[in-house]
Write an enzyme that holds these catalytic residues in place. Structure first.
Site, PDB file in Angstrom:
ATOM      1  N   LEU A 100      12.444  -2.573 -27.982  1.00 59.19           N
ATOM      2  CA  LEU A 100      12.198  -3.039 -29.396  1.00 59.19           C
ATOM      3  C   LEU A 100      13.412  -2.004 -30.033  1.00 59.19           C
ATOM      4  O   LEU A 100      13.309  -0.803 -29.271  1.00 59.19           O
ATOM      5  CB  LEU A 100      10.626  -2.522 -30.486  1.00 59.19           C
ATOM      6  CG  LEU A 100       9.991  -3.258 -29.581  1.00 59.19           C
ATOM      7  CD1 LEU A 100       8.555  -3.485 -30.376  1.00 59.19           C
ATOM      8  CD2 LEU A 100      10.175  -4.811 -30.386  1.00 59.19           C
ATOM      9  N   ASP A 101      13.950  -2.412 -31.405  1.00 55.80           N
ATOM     10  CA  ASP A 101      14.712  -1.052 -31.893  1.00 55.80           C
ATOM     11  C   ASP A 101      13.698   0.571 -32.635  1.00 55.80           C
ATOM     12  O   ASP A 101      12.724  -0.006 -32.306  1.00 55.80           O
ATOM     13  CB  ASP A 101      15.328  -1.159 -33.354  1.00 55.80           C
ATOM     14  CG  ASP A 101      17.081  -2.436 -33.047  1.00 55.80           C
ATOM     15  OD1 ASP A 101      16.981  -2.462 -31.604  1.00 55.80           O
ATOM     16  OD2 ASP A 101      16.612  -3.165 -33.911  1.00 55.80           O
ATOM     17  N   MET A 102      14.600   1.322 -31.716  1.00 50.01           N
ATOM     18  CA  MET A 102      14.033   2.400 -32.371  1.00 50.01           C
ATOM     19  C   MET A 102      13.281   2.844 -33.291  1.00 50.01           C
ATOM     20  O   MET A 102      12.059   3.376 -33.946  1.00 50.01           O
ATOM     21  CB  MET A 102      14.792   4.039 -32.586  1.00 50.01           C
ATOM     22  CG  MET A 102      14.162   5.510 -32.123  1.00 50.01           C
ATOM     23  SD  MET A 102      15.519   6.196 -31.985  1.00 50.01           S
ATOM     24  CE  MET A 102      15.511   6.515 -34.411  1.00 50.01           C
ATOM     25  N   ASP A 103      13.911   1.958 -34.826  1.00 49.58           N
ATOM     26  CA  ASP A 103      12.532   2.320 -35.880  1.00 49.58           C
ATOM     27  C   ASP A 103      11.451   1.215 -35.835  1.00 49.58           C
ATOM     28  O   ASP A 103      11.173   1.253 -37.191  1.00 49.58           O
ATOM     29  CB  ASP A 103      14.434   1.525 -36.518  1.00 49.58           C
ATOM     30  CG  ASP A 103      15.008   2.934 -37.725  1.00 49.58           C
ATOM     31  OD1 ASP A 103      14.702   4.043 -36.722  1.00 49.58           O
ATOM     32  OD2 ASP A 103      16.331   2.869 -37.557  1.00 49.58           O
ATOM     33  N   THR A 104      11.617   0.784 -35.089  1.00 48.90           N
ATOM     34  CA  THR A 104      11.056  -0.973 -35.178  1.00 48.90           C
ATOM     35  C   THR A 104       9.204  -0.545 -34.888  1.00 48.90           C
ATOM     36  O   THR A 104      10.055  -0.190 -33.695  1.00 48.90           O
ATOM     37  CB  THR A 104      11.558  -2.387 -34.552  1.00 48.90           C
ATOM     38  OG1 THR A 104      12.897  -3.024 -35.034  1.00 48.90           O
ATOM     39  CG2 THR A 104      10.784  -2.709 -34.917  1.00 48.90           C
TER      40      THR A 104
END
Length: 549
Positions: free
Chosen positions: A383-387
């Site tokens: 997952l993207d870091m921000d997700t």
């Protein structure tokens, strides 16, 4: 002494303690006030209206100069075919000056291009190529007829040989030799005729190739000269030109247009004029480019391909806000399932999936501490870091291979929830299909490209609308980088960016995108298993209050 590009700010707003991080920021109120002045100025310039409608990036830098608070303004590239409009800061280097070295060299290269186009378009090569093709076909027919004649003669000789003696037999041998020699002579003649035409074509191709090579040499020399003229400073008073700055990067060469973006122009002007930089921001004016996500009057971080190396140098000596993307962050990792074969966790927003170069916390690092050597966390997907949301980690190589195969063949079910910035007024559900590819000059940003992009498909449905927000379910049918973020924000998708998306929308304390559901086939039992994890109260509390649509 006054400067036409310094514009006083009449305000009691206090400047920030730290200078803006250009790659991740929320505009300071002083930045907003300065931007409002720029926007009023643009609205009063009808001569630029058509160009501005097509879209352009503008920037402001709030400064303190001679005890006064004010701002500088800039635009990226050219505006009205000029880079030196007086109200804005001057360019780092004016490559567009008539009669200057760059324009003179550019004109010479353009003349070469016209000469090349004339040589390629005059029809002589095409005519020679057609003649060669016709000649080759004629030669093939001629050769076929001669070989058929030889074959018929051989059949006749074969019929005569049993009864031939003496001189008659010798005549048959001489005839055979003569016809074989004739075949050799025919092939040589044909080859000579074709070679004569091929040499004329090769001469034209060589002349064009030599001109193209000369054009490339001149273009490369001119580009290198140009980059050597872009000399920038930092707050320590140090100076460097772009060629040296980019020599330390992976590409080693500045990309086209480097140094012409807003941020380098603004900082260079401030340093050269003895002004103290306080805060800055860049906003988009006009329509979004076809393949990108840009919204009118939205603020965007500086590009990474052109500006990251330049600004890294230029910001030295300033006290700059920390980049939250580089700081340690993320809440506690929640374990949903932990068995002998895999582990399912809820990753908080701000935590990496795998260890990075900055030492930031990651799911793999957290599980290593939790398991204390009993198993090694093996990544199945990311997952993207921000997700935030559900993440699957294997505990054996066999399980990892089996689970990754399911992702590759799209047998894994995934569902996300996202909070969109704006109220959706269309249908309750649908599908977005927009092919994506990376923007090489601004990674990790993705652009829509129907020609070179990879297929990207997302299903969606609305859960709730209200309070200027829309809560949606997103079901990705492909797994492209930033797929959900672009499909939500792009005008050809939902046209509403995800709240907290600094690349395609507005920054916020977090990105409001959460992986809510994950289903897959158990790597040992063969049964389908499903896991759900609703987003936290911080997520839902920022939404439309759960009111049904």
């Amino acid at each position: 002494m006054t400067h036409s590009f310094f514009h006083p700010l009449d305000t009691r707003l206090e400047p920030p303690r730290l200078f803006t991080c250009p790659f991740h920021y929320t505009p300071h109120p002083l930045t907003l006030a300065a931007s409002a002045s720029v926007q009023r100025y643009l609205q009063a310039r009808p001569q630029w209206a058509a160009e501005l409608r097509r879209g352009k990036m503008f920037g402001v830098l709030v400064v303190r100069w001679q005890g006064r608070l004010g701002f500088l303004a800039a635009y990226s590239g050219l505006l009205g075919e000029r880079c030196d409009w007086p109200w804005f800061v001057p360019p780092v280097f004016d490559s567009q000056r008539p009669g200057g070295h760059f324009k003179t060299g550019e004109a010479a290269i353009s003349a070469l291009s016209r000469h090349i186009a004339a040589m390629e378009g005059d029809g002589r090569r095409q005519s020679l190529a057609r003649r060669l093709d016709e000649l080759s076909r004629g030669h093939a027919r001629e050769l076929t007829l001669y070989k058929e004649h030889m074959a018929a003669a051989k059949r006749r000789r074969d019929a005569l040989r049993p009864s031939a003696t003496g001189e008659a037999l010798a005549a048959l041998v001489r005839e055979s030799q003569f016809m074989k020699a004739g075949l050799v002579r025919l092939k040589r003649r044909q080859a000579a005729e074709r070679d004569a035409l091929a040499q004329q074509i090769a001469a034209i191709d060589k002349a064009v190739g030599d001109l193209k090579a000369e054009r490339k040499r001149r273009s490369d020399r001119l580009q290198q000269w140009l980059f050597s003229q872009y000399v920038v400073s930092n707050a320590r008073g140090e100076r460097s030109h772009l060629a040296d700055i980019f020599a330390r990067t992976v590409g080693r060469t500045p990309p086209s247009g480097a140094g012409d973006c807003c941020a380098p122009r603004l900082l260079q002007c401030a340093y050269a004029s003895g002004m103290e930089p306080l805060c800055m921001g860049e906003f988009w004016w006009g329509e979004s480019p076809r393949g990108e996500v840009r919204h009118h009057l939205h603020y965007y971080p500086a590009c990474r391909g052109k500006c990251l190396p330049i600004l890294t140098f230029m910001l030295q000596g300033l006290d700059v806000e920390p980049n939250p993307l580089e700081a340690d962050g993320g809440g506690a990792l929640q374990v949903v399932e932990d068995n002998a074969h895999y582990c399912v966790v809820v990753k908080p927003a701000g935590m990496l999936s795998v260890p990075g170069r900055t030492g930031r916390r990651s799911v793999v690092g957290e599980l290593r501490q939790l398991w204390r050597g009993q198993a090694e966390p093996l990544v199945v997907h990311r997952l993207d870091m921000d997700t935030s949301g559900l993440l699957l980690v294997a505990k054996s190589r066999e399980a990892q291979v089996a689970l990754q195969a399911q992702f590759a063949t799209r047998r894994v079910g995934k569902r996300y929830v996202a909070l969109l910035d704006g109220e959706w007024r269309g249908a309750a559900a649908g599908t977005v299909s927009l092919p994506l590819r990376p923007d090489p000059l601004d990674r990790p940003r993705q652009v829509v490209d129907p020609v070179r992009g990879k297929p990207a498909v997302t299903g969606w449905c609305v859960r709730a609308v209200g309070g200027g927000r829309t809560l949606v379910e997103l079901t990705p049918h492909t797994g492209r980088t930033h797929q959900l973020r672009v499909h939500c924000a792009h005008a050809a998708g939902l046209g509403l960016p995800i709240v907290g998306d600094p690349l395609y929308g507005h920054p916020a304390p977090r990105l409001y995108l959460h992986a809510e559901r994950l289903s897959f086939i158990h790597p040992v039992t063969g049964l389908r298993v499903s896991y759900c994890a609703a987003p936290g109260p911080d997520f839902l509390g920022a939404g439309p209050g759960g009111q049904p649509r």
